[in-house]
Design an enzyme around this catalytic site. Structure first.
Site, PDB file in Angstrom:
ATOM      1  N   ARG A  27       0.815  -1.209   0.000  1.00  5.79           N
ATOM      2  CA  ARG A  27       0.000   0.000   0.000  1.00  5.79           C
ATOM      3  C   ARG A  27       0.854   1.268   0.000  1.00  5.79           C
ATOM      4  O   ARG A  27       0.441   2.305   0.510  1.00  5.79           O
ATOM      5  CB  ARG A  27      -0.972   0.006   1.200  1.00  5.79           C
ATOM      6  CG  ARG A  27      -1.824  -1.245   1.319  1.00  5.79           C
ATOM      7  CD  ARG A  27      -2.782  -1.451   0.165  1.00  5.79           C
ATOM      8  NE  ARG A  27      -3.768  -0.416   0.026  1.00  5.79           N
ATOM      9  CZ  ARG A  27      -4.932  -0.387   0.663  1.00  5.79           C
ATOM     10  NH1 ARG A  27      -5.257  -1.348   1.473  1.00  5.79           N
ATOM     11  NH2 ARG A  27      -5.779   0.581   0.452  1.00  5.79           N
ATOM     12  N   ARG A  31      -2.202   6.926   0.458  1.00  2.00           N
ATOM     13  CA  ARG A  31      -2.302   6.894   1.916  1.00  2.00           C
ATOM     14  C   ARG A  31      -1.455   7.927   2.645  1.00  2.00           C
ATOM     15  O   ARG A  31      -1.963   8.905   3.124  1.00  2.00           O
ATOM     16  CB  ARG A  31      -1.981   5.499   2.454  1.00  2.00           C
ATOM     17  CG  ARG A  31      -3.127   4.521   2.228  1.00  2.00           C
ATOM     18  CD  ARG A  31      -2.916   3.305   3.067  1.00  2.00           C
ATOM     19  NE  ARG A  31      -4.182   2.578   3.309  1.00  2.00           N
ATOM     20  CZ  ARG A  31      -4.261   1.479   4.012  1.00  2.00           C
ATOM     21  NH1 ARG A  31      -3.197   0.965   4.557  1.00  2.00           N
ATOM     22  NH2 ARG A  31      -5.421   0.902   4.190  1.00  2.00           N
ATOM     23  N   ARG A  40      -5.645  13.601  -3.919  1.00  2.00           N
ATOM     24  CA  ARG A  40      -6.821  13.025  -3.273  1.00  2.00           C
ATOM     25  C   ARG A  40      -7.900  14.088  -3.055  1.00  2.00           C
ATOM     26  O   ARG A  40      -9.089  13.795  -3.128  1.00  2.00           O
ATOM     27  CB  ARG A  40      -6.383  12.445  -1.933  1.00  2.00           C
ATOM     28  CG  ARG A  40      -7.368  11.540  -1.270  1.00  2.00           C
ATOM     29  CD  ARG A  40      -6.698  10.956  -0.027  1.00  2.00           C
ATOM     30  NE  ARG A  40      -7.545   9.986   0.601  1.00  2.00           N
ATOM     31  CZ  ARG A  40      -8.511  10.289   1.459  1.00  2.00           C
ATOM     32  NH1 ARG A  40      -8.736  11.546   1.771  1.00  2.00           N
ATOM     33  NH2 ARG A  40      -9.248   9.345   1.991  1.00  2.00           N
ATOM     34  N   ASP A  76      -7.256  -0.464  -7.292  1.00  2.00           N
ATOM     35  CA  ASP A  76      -7.856  -1.106  -6.117  1.00  2.00           C
ATOM     36  C   ASP A  76      -8.351  -2.488  -6.500  1.00  2.00           C
ATOM     37  O   ASP A  76      -8.692  -2.732  -7.661  1.00  2.00           O
ATOM     38  CB  ASP A  76      -9.015  -0.271  -5.560  1.00  2.00           C
ATOM     39  CG  ASP A  76      -9.327  -0.683  -4.129  1.00  2.00           C
ATOM     40  OD1 ASP A  76      -8.638  -0.216  -3.209  1.00  2.00           O
ATOM     41  OD2 ASP A  76     -10.243  -1.505  -3.934  1.00  2.00           O
ATOM     42  N   TYR A 153     -16.438  -8.633  -0.151  1.00  2.00           N
ATOM     43  CA  TYR A 153     -17.038  -7.325  -0.414  1.00  2.00           C
ATOM     44  C   TYR A 153     -18.303  -7.457  -1.264  1.00  2.00           C
ATOM     45  O   TYR A 153     -19.270  -6.730  -1.054  1.00  2.00           O
ATOM     46  CB  TYR A 153     -16.023  -6.401  -1.097  1.00  2.00           C
ATOM     47  CG  TYR A 153     -14.911  -5.991  -0.144  1.00  2.00           C
ATOM     48  CD1 TYR A 153     -15.111  -4.970   0.782  1.00  2.00           C
ATOM     49  CD2 TYR A 153     -13.687  -6.649  -0.145  1.00  2.00           C
ATOM     50  CE1 TYR A 153     -14.110  -4.601   1.670  1.00  2.00           C
ATOM     51  CE2 TYR A 153     -12.676  -6.289   0.740  1.00  2.00           C
ATOM     52  CZ  TYR A 153     -12.896  -5.275   1.639  1.00  2.00           C
ATOM     53  OH  TYR A 153     -11.918  -4.915   2.535  1.00  2.00           O
TER      54      TYR A 153
END
Ligand code: CP3
Length: 342
Positions: A27, A31, A40, A76, A153
């Site tokens: 990751r 972030r 972002r 993702d 999910y």
């Protein structure tokens, strides 16, 4: 496309002798980097994924800023259910939301195994751009979620600590669950082959929720499908399998023909090696929260970790994704300490 100037990761995955262990961080793209936060604020999550120039910029940031030995595609795992026809939203400070999850047989009529060039072509375009931009500096890691983690999910509809509703579907409607797992697997194989054709040098399969299953269920619900993915890809590129919490099945995971196995911080490196055997590269396993420690502690603990794994067939990494609140100089200290260790 130029040859790789730094191919430490690929050589380590193939089991060749290397000057030092390669290092990257799960990751790492996004972030914690201020440079990511700027993008972002300006663009929505899937807009960042779907715009090759943005995905490229975010992918290359950690190579420039923290000096990792590999780039991982910015995207993702949930673009796969999206491509299969389910709506996926990324809700600010909450995480993924799938408003119409799969619960009963007839829900399968709403999804399909898609043509990946039509639905995920933007990822392949991003990969081509990233390869140009990297210009051989480091290899590019492509990725996908493991079918069980994607099912979590698609059935639960959102994040969960237990994914009990996803498990309930597996236990009470096994035929539906396995049909769904096979559809995800078929999509994922085509998707990963597309990533490789576009230029990905290696592939990681993320089974973030593999550890929620008992060893028996892990074999039946998760590993069975991971095995198909590894078999389909392993002759093209080295494949890394990261099944968090599934330490009990490291031997079975090595037997899939995976070149590398991700290890979390809840198992001793020596025991992970004993379980996995000598024919696979191990990758891990620094506790991501430990990057919040003072830098001298990070340096000390990184050295302890490398000594425990040994420098043969070993890729330094975290045991799960980097946390958003890790200071950039702490991430850099992690990377630098690995690079200086000999
Ligand atoms: O590794 C990288 O940096 C490349 C990009 C990447 C992202 N997600 C970007 C992302 C990768 C490899 C993933 C994988 C992923 N996504 C996993 C498996 C790995 C793991 O950590 O267990 C899972 C379970 C997901 C699903 C997902 N996506 C969740 C649960 C969330 C919300 C919480 C979180 O992780 O931040 C996301 C959103 C997401 N995916 C973000 C990023 C950078 C944060 C959202 C944002 O920045 O707007």
């Amino acid at each position: 496309m130029s040859a790789l100037k730094n191919d430490l990761l690929l050589r380590t995955l193939r089991g060749e002798e290397v000057e030092r262990s390669p290092v990257w961080m799960m990751r790492q793209a996004g972030r914690y980097l201020p440079e990511y936060m700027v993008l972002r604020r300006k663009y929505g999550f899937f807009e960042r994924c779907q715009t090759p120039a943005l995905a490229c910029e975010i992918t290359v940031q950690p190579v420039d800023i923290v000096g990792v030995d590999a780039a991982i595609l910015f995207s993702d795992i949930l673009v796969v259910p999206q491509a299969m026809g389910l709506e996926v939203q990324m809700v600010e400070s909450k995480g993924p939301l799938l408003p119409d999850p799969i619960k009963i047989d007839s829900d399968l009529n709403r999804i399909r195994v898609p043509d990946v060039n039509e639905t995920l072509g933007y990822v392949f375009d991003a990969i081509k751009l990233i390869k140009q931009e990297l210009n051989g500096r480091v290899p590019l890691i492509g990725f996908a979620g493991a079918p069980w983690t994607i099912l979590c999910y698609m059935v639960q509809g959102k994040g969960s600590k237990t994914f009990d509703e996803a498990k309930a579907v597996c236990y009470t409607q096994p035929q539906l669950a396995h049909q769904l797992l096979q559809m995800i697997t078929d999509t994922t194989i085509a998707y990963l082959k597309g990533q490789v054709a576009a230029g990905a040098d290696t592939i990681q399969v993320f089974d973030s929720w593999g550890g929620l299953l008992s060893p028996h269920d892990f074999e039946n619900i998760s590993l069975k499908y991971i095995r198909q993915i590894v078999a389909a890809l392993k002759d093209d590129v080295p494949v890394i399998v990261f099944a968090k919490g599934a330490w009990h099945s490291l031997k079975e995971m090595a037997d899939t023909g995976a070149a590398g196995l991700g290890i979390d911080w809840c198992i001793k490196p020596e025991l992970a090696r004993q379980f996995a055997g000598d024919n696979v590269t191990l990758q891990g396993n620094f506790d991501p929260a430990k990057l919040l420690s003072p830098i001298p502690v990070i340096q000390q603990e990184v050295k302890t970790m490398i000594k425990a794994f040994g420098t043969k067939r070993y890729v330094a990494n975290l045991g799960h994704g980097i946390l958003p609140n890790v200071p950039v100089d702490h991430a850099r200290a992690f990377v630098d300490t690995v690079k200086e260790f000999s």
